[in-house]
Design an enzyme around this catalytic site. Structure first.
Site, PDB file in Angstrom:
ATOM      1  N   ARG A   1      -2.629   6.104  -4.424  1.00 55.00           N
ATOM      2  CA  ARG A   1      -2.462   4.738  -4.933  1.00 55.00           C
ATOM      3  C   ARG A   1      -3.327   4.560  -6.170  1.00 55.00           C
ATOM      4  O   ARG A   1      -4.552   4.708  -6.088  1.00 55.00           O
ATOM      5  CB  ARG A   1      -2.895   3.725  -3.877  1.00 55.00           C
ATOM      6  CG  ARG A   1      -2.235   3.945  -2.528  1.00 55.00           C
ATOM      7  CD  ARG A   1      -1.198   2.898  -2.262  1.00 55.00           C
ATOM      8  NE  ARG A   1      -0.432   3.238  -1.082  1.00 55.00           N
ATOM      9  CZ  ARG A   1      -0.101   2.371  -0.139  1.00 55.00           C
ATOM     10  NH1 ARG A   1      -0.505   1.119  -0.218  1.00 55.00           N
ATOM     11  NH2 ARG A   1       0.650   2.751   0.880  1.00 55.00           N
TER      12      ARG A   1
ATOM     13  N   GLU B   1      -4.717   2.235  -7.498  1.00 58.87           N
ATOM     14  CA  GLU B   1      -5.360   0.923  -7.503  1.00 58.87           C
ATOM     15  C   GLU B   1      -6.501   0.955  -8.508  1.00 58.87           C
ATOM     16  O   GLU B   1      -7.321   1.856  -8.500  1.00 58.87           O
ATOM     17  CB  GLU B   1      -5.928   0.571  -6.129  1.00 58.87           C
ATOM     18  CG  GLU B   1      -5.271   1.257  -4.974  1.00 58.87           C
ATOM     19  CD  GLU B   1      -4.924   0.291  -3.856  1.00 58.87           C
ATOM     20  OE1 GLU B   1      -5.050  -0.914  -4.068  1.00 58.87           O
ATOM     21  OE2 GLU B   1      -4.517   0.770  -2.789  1.00 58.87           O
TER      22      GLU B   1
ATOM     23  N   ARG C   1     -13.209  -0.385   0.646  1.00 55.44           N
ATOM     24  CA  ARG C   1     -12.161  -0.018   1.615  1.00 55.44           C
ATOM     25  C   ARG C   1     -10.896   0.544   0.960  1.00 55.44           C
ATOM     26  O   ARG C   1      -9.878   0.713   1.613  1.00 55.44           O
ATOM     27  CB  ARG C   1     -11.819  -1.199   2.520  1.00 55.44           C
ATOM     28  CG  ARG C   1     -11.260  -2.375   1.804  1.00 55.44           C
ATOM     29  CD  ARG C   1     -11.232  -3.623   2.688  1.00 55.44           C
ATOM     30  NE  ARG C   1     -10.992  -4.776   1.854  1.00 55.44           N
ATOM     31  CZ  ARG C   1      -9.797  -5.260   1.565  1.00 55.44           C
ATOM     32  NH1 ARG C   1      -8.723  -4.710   2.082  1.00 55.44           N
ATOM     33  NH2 ARG C   1      -9.668  -6.301   0.777  1.00 55.44           N
ATOM     34  N   HIS C   2     -10.960   0.823  -0.351  1.00 55.15           N
ATOM     35  CA  HIS C   2      -9.810   1.427  -1.031  1.00 55.15           C
ATOM     36  C   HIS C   2     -10.172   2.783  -1.616  1.00 55.15           C
ATOM     37  O   HIS C   2     -11.236   2.944  -2.211  1.00 55.15           O
ATOM     38  CB  HIS C   2      -9.307   0.524  -2.162  1.00 55.15           C
ATOM     39  CG  HIS C   2      -8.562  -0.680  -1.686  1.00 55.15           C
ATOM     40  ND1 HIS C   2      -9.173  -1.878  -1.495  1.00 55.15           N
ATOM     41  CD2 HIS C   2      -7.262  -0.844  -1.344  1.00 55.15           C
ATOM     42  CE1 HIS C   2      -8.278  -2.760  -1.057  1.00 55.15           C
ATOM     43  NE2 HIS C   2      -7.109  -2.153  -0.947  1.00 55.15           N
TER      44      HIS C   2
ATOM     45  N   GLU D   1      -7.617  -4.875   7.352  1.00 57.03           N
ATOM     46  CA  GLU D   1      -6.293  -4.388   7.764  1.00 57.03           C
ATOM     47  C   GLU D   1      -6.326  -2.882   7.994  1.00 57.03           C
ATOM     48  O   GLU D   1      -6.857  -2.143   7.179  1.00 57.03           O
ATOM     49  CB  GLU D   1      -5.284  -4.706   6.648  1.00 57.03           C
ATOM     50  CG  GLU D   1      -3.887  -4.183   6.938  1.00 57.03           C
ATOM     51  CD  GLU D   1      -2.974  -4.215   5.706  1.00 57.03           C
ATOM     52  OE1 GLU D   1      -2.949  -5.228   4.982  1.00 57.03           O
ATOM     53  OE2 GLU D   1      -2.278  -3.200   5.486  1.00 57.03           O
TER      54      GLU D   1
ATOM     55  N   SER E   1       0.156  -1.464   8.468  1.00 61.75           N
ATOM     56  CA  SER E   1       1.304  -2.332   8.187  1.00 61.75           C
ATOM     57  C   SER E   1       2.534  -1.667   8.762  1.00 61.75           C
ATOM     58  O   SER E   1       2.680  -0.446   8.682  1.00 61.75           O
ATOM     59  CB  SER E   1       1.494  -2.542   6.680  1.00 61.75           C
ATOM     60  OG  SER E   1       0.587  -3.492   6.204  1.00 61.75           O
TER      61      SER E   1
ATOM     62  N   ARG F   1      -9.639   4.192   7.181  1.00 61.64           N
ATOM     63  CA  ARG F   1     -10.021   2.841   7.640  1.00 61.64           C
ATOM     64  C   ARG F   1     -10.240   2.815   9.146  1.00 61.64           C
ATOM     65  O   ARG F   1     -11.111   2.111   9.646  1.00 61.64           O
ATOM     66  CB  ARG F   1      -8.950   1.822   7.250  1.00 61.64           C
ATOM     67  CG  ARG F   1      -8.967   1.550   5.769  1.00 61.64           C
ATOM     68  CD  ARG F   1      -8.319   0.236   5.465  1.00 61.64           C
ATOM     69  NE  ARG F   1      -8.168   0.093   4.029  1.00 61.64           N
ATOM     70  CZ  ARG F   1      -7.451  -0.856   3.456  1.00 61.64           C
ATOM     71  NH1 ARG F   1      -6.804  -1.731   4.205  1.00 61.64           N
ATOM     72  NH2 ARG F   1      -7.371  -0.920   2.149  1.00 61.64           N
TER      73      ARG F   1
HETATM   74  P1  ATP Z   1      -4.558  -3.535   1.341  1.00 60.55           P
HETATM   75  O1  ATP Z   1      -3.813  -4.832   1.239  1.00 60.55           O
HETATM   76  O2  ATP Z   1      -5.714  -3.571   2.283  1.00 60.55           O
HETATM   77  O3  ATP Z   1      -4.893  -2.950   0.003  1.00 60.55           O
HETATM   78  P2  ATP Z   1      -1.956  -2.466   1.686  1.00 60.55           P
HETATM   79  O4  ATP Z   1      -1.298  -3.572   2.441  1.00 60.55           O
HETATM   80  O5  ATP Z   1      -1.729  -2.334   0.232  1.00 60.55           O
HETATM   81  O6  ATP Z   1      -3.532  -2.491   1.982  1.00 60.55           O
HETATM   82  P3  ATP Z   1      -0.147  -0.666   2.954  1.00 60.55           P
HETATM   83  O7  ATP Z   1       0.748  -0.317   1.822  1.00 60.55           O
HETATM   84  O8  ATP Z   1       0.276  -1.676   3.928  1.00 60.55           O
HETATM   85  O9  ATP Z   1      -1.577  -1.069   2.346  1.00 60.55           O
HETATM   86  O10 ATP Z   1      -0.567   0.713   3.685  1.00 60.55           O
HETATM   87  C1  ATP Z   1      -0.688   0.852   5.086  1.00 60.55           C
HETATM   88  C2  ATP Z   1      -2.117   1.207   5.468  1.00 60.55           C
HETATM   89  O11 ATP Z   1      -2.582   2.321   4.714  1.00 60.55           O
HETATM   90  C3  ATP Z   1      -3.123   0.108   5.163  1.00 60.55           C
HETATM   91  O12 ATP Z   1      -3.149  -0.843   6.191  1.00 60.55           O
HETATM   92  C4  ATP Z   1      -4.413   0.893   5.071  1.00 60.55           C
HETATM   93  O13 ATP Z   1      -4.935   1.194   6.345  1.00 60.55           O
HETATM   94  C5  ATP Z   1      -3.968   2.191   4.431  1.00 60.55           C
HETATM   95  N1  ATP Z   1      -4.173   2.141   2.975  1.00 60.55           N
HETATM   96  C6  ATP Z   1      -3.331   1.660   2.058  1.00 60.55           C
HETATM   97  N2  ATP Z   1      -3.834   1.764   0.821  1.00 60.55           N
HETATM   98  C7  ATP Z   1      -5.052   2.325   0.964  1.00 60.55           C
HETATM   99  C8  ATP Z   1      -6.074   2.705   0.049  1.00 60.55           C
HETATM  100  N3  ATP Z   1      -5.921   2.516  -1.264  1.00 60.55           N
HETATM  101  N4  ATP Z   1      -7.190   3.265   0.544  1.00 60.55           N
HETATM  102  C9  ATP Z   1      -7.335   3.467   1.864  1.00 60.55           C
HETATM  103  N5  ATP Z   1      -6.410   3.141   2.777  1.00 60.55           N
HETATM  104  C10 ATP Z   1      -5.274   2.572   2.333  1.00 60.55           C
HETATM  105 MG    MG Z   2      -0.328  -3.606   4.244  1.00 60.29          MG
END
Ligand code: ATP
Ligand code: MG
Length: 434
Positions: A211, A213, A219-220, A357, A360, A408
């Site tokens: 990702r 980001e 937590r990312h 979180e 999902s 996480r």
């Molecule tokens: P957040 O809103 O907390 O950034 P997200 O809703 O974008 O997460 P999802 O696409 O729903 O993330 O991904 C499912 C799961 O994968 C998340 O709940 C999280 O546990 C994990 N995850 C997603 N993106 C990341 C990240 N950049 N780093 C660590 N874990 C991640």
């Molecule tokens: Mg999510």
């Protein structure tokens, strides 16, 4: 090394060859002790200066801390030694010398900042506390695999180099693929869905997600490990049941098999396997409860995403793992199915730890026409996803699933401050090596 004994297995009366790192040297004058450390623990090696061969004593005393030594000798009972036994050496060999200036102190007596630890992970993981996180991580992944297998799910591995993204374009890492543009995969979402229409029906994958980001948070990560599940003929509630069981299985395995590691982390007293069912709150209830805490300056209204402070307030209020269900359709991705009797409501769910979180998931849209409409609503070109959508024309069963961030899960399980502590070599905005 042929005939090597782990220090933890050395029993009085044995003649052993042990090998490991010189943790500490204690020179008391006529007598000196070397503390040798290997993956199983530590052991005391006794040097008696007047009685033993001078060269042997000298080799032991001259060795620098963290050098790798091989020691042969006899194991004796010694109540005053830290582990109740000691080795009386007949030979000591320095196999690999360590420089006297170390970038961090593996004995843990001097604390190091996280960046220093990450830059020197090898030395960092000589510390029991840091090593414990990764022993536990391995146990979590083992237990999760076993739990999935008990649900008759098949482990799959899907491509990490892909032509299109699923979760919106901004978080994609582009790469060059023989002159064509390609991307690092954000999620195995579409591939795992394709498998529920195959003969496999129920699948799981543990693999990397990427990702892009921009933000640096505790937590990312830019490269994370996703634990994914997808099953044919499941609705969102059945997917939630499996999610809950898998997370509990991970906790149970750690409680049962990682006593030493929990102790190293100072968690042996407080570690608790979640008991009872995880509460299932609707999104509507969630925003009401957040509003009632008064944690936010502005009241949340229907359709708002939950801000981080809101999640925290709700997590404190609930105080255990919980689900948030029945999200507004417009804030969940296109591949999530809406409720049949109310299309403003999504079957999407999140599973939360009080701190953040973790998961999902949801039931997926398996009807071709509705799927295509969903792509268009999200501003994505369905043509680009033809490899995916066309399989929905050939008999795609109703299905549901979820994705759980492994780091996480471990971070919240072990109460780590920063997600980077749960990754050997984290990738973030500032960090591309080691
Ligand atoms: P957040 O809103 O907390 O950034 P997200 O809703 O974008 O997460 P999802 O696409 O729903 O993330 O991904 C499912 C799961 O994968 C998340 O709940 C999280 O546990 C994990 N995850 C997603 N993106 C990341 C990240 N950049 N780093 C660590 N874990 C991640
Ligand atoms: Mg999510």
């Amino acid at each position: 090394m042929n005939g090597r004994t782990y220090t933890a297995d050395a029993e009085p009366g044995d003649t052993v060859t042990i090998a490991g790192w010189l943790h500490e040297t204690r020179d008391l004058g006529g007598i000196a002790f070397l503390i040798l450390r290997d993956t199983s623990g530590k052991i005391q090696v006794k040097l008696e200066k007047d009685e033993m061969d001078d060269a042997l004593v000298e080799t032991g005393l001259d060795a620098s801390r963290e050098s790798v030594l091989k020691v042969e000798g006899d194991v004796k009972e010694e109540p005053r030694a830290p582990t109740g036994v000691e080795v009386v050496p007949t030979s000591i060999e320095v196999i690999a010398e360590a420089e006297t200036q170390l970038p961090l102190d593996p004995s843990g007596k001097v604390d190091a900042e996280l960046p220093t630890r990450l830059n020197n992970r090898t030395l960092d993981l000589r510390r029991e506390e840091a090593k414990a996180v990764f022993e536990i991580r391995a146990e979590v992944l083992r237990a999760v695999r076993e739990a999935f297998r008990s649900f008759a799910a098949t482990e799959i591995n899907t491509p990490k180099i892909v032509a299109t993204g699923t979760e919106g374009g901004t978080e994609l890492f582009p790469i060059s693929y023989f002159g064509e543009e390609a991307f690092m995969n954000q999620s195995p979402q579409l591939f795992k869905q394709l498998m529920v229409g195959s003969g496999l029906e129920r699948v799981f994958e543990i693999g990397p997600i990427f990702r892009a980001e921009e933000h640096n948070t505790p937590r990312h990560l830019n490269e994370a490990t996703s634990i994914d599940f997808e099953s044919a003929f499941f609705d969102h509630t059945e997917a939630m049941d499996v999610c809950e069981a898998v997370v509990k299985a991970a906790y149970e395995a750690v409680a049962e098999n990682c006593e030493r590691e929990l102790e190293a982390l100072g968690l042996d007293e407080e570690f608790a396997v979640p008991d009872g069912e995880f509460p299932r709150l609707t999104y509507e209830e969630a925003i009401q409860r957040i509003n009632a805490t008064g944690a936010l300056d502005e009241q949340l209204v229907w359709g708002d995403d939950l801000p981080t402070e809101g999640e925290h307030a709700l997590g404190q209020d609930v105080g255990e793992h919980y689900f948030i269900t029945d999200w507004p359709s417009e804030i969940k991705p296109f591949y999530i199915k809406d409720h049949d009797d109310d299309e403003t409501l999504s079957t999407g769910f999140d599973m939360m730890h009080p701190r953040m979180e973790l998961v999902s998931g949801g039931q997926r849209e398996h009807r071709y026409e509705e799927l295509i409409a969903g792509f268009e609503q999200q501003g994505l070109d369905p043509e680009a996803f033809d490899y995916y959508t066309k399989m929905f024309k050939y008999g795609m069963p109703p299905h549901a699933g979820w994705g759980l961030g492994a780091e996480r899960l471990i971070m919240t399980m072990l109460d780590l401050d920063n997600i980077r502590e749960a990754v050997l070599f984290p990738r973030d905005r500032q960090r591309l090596s080691p």
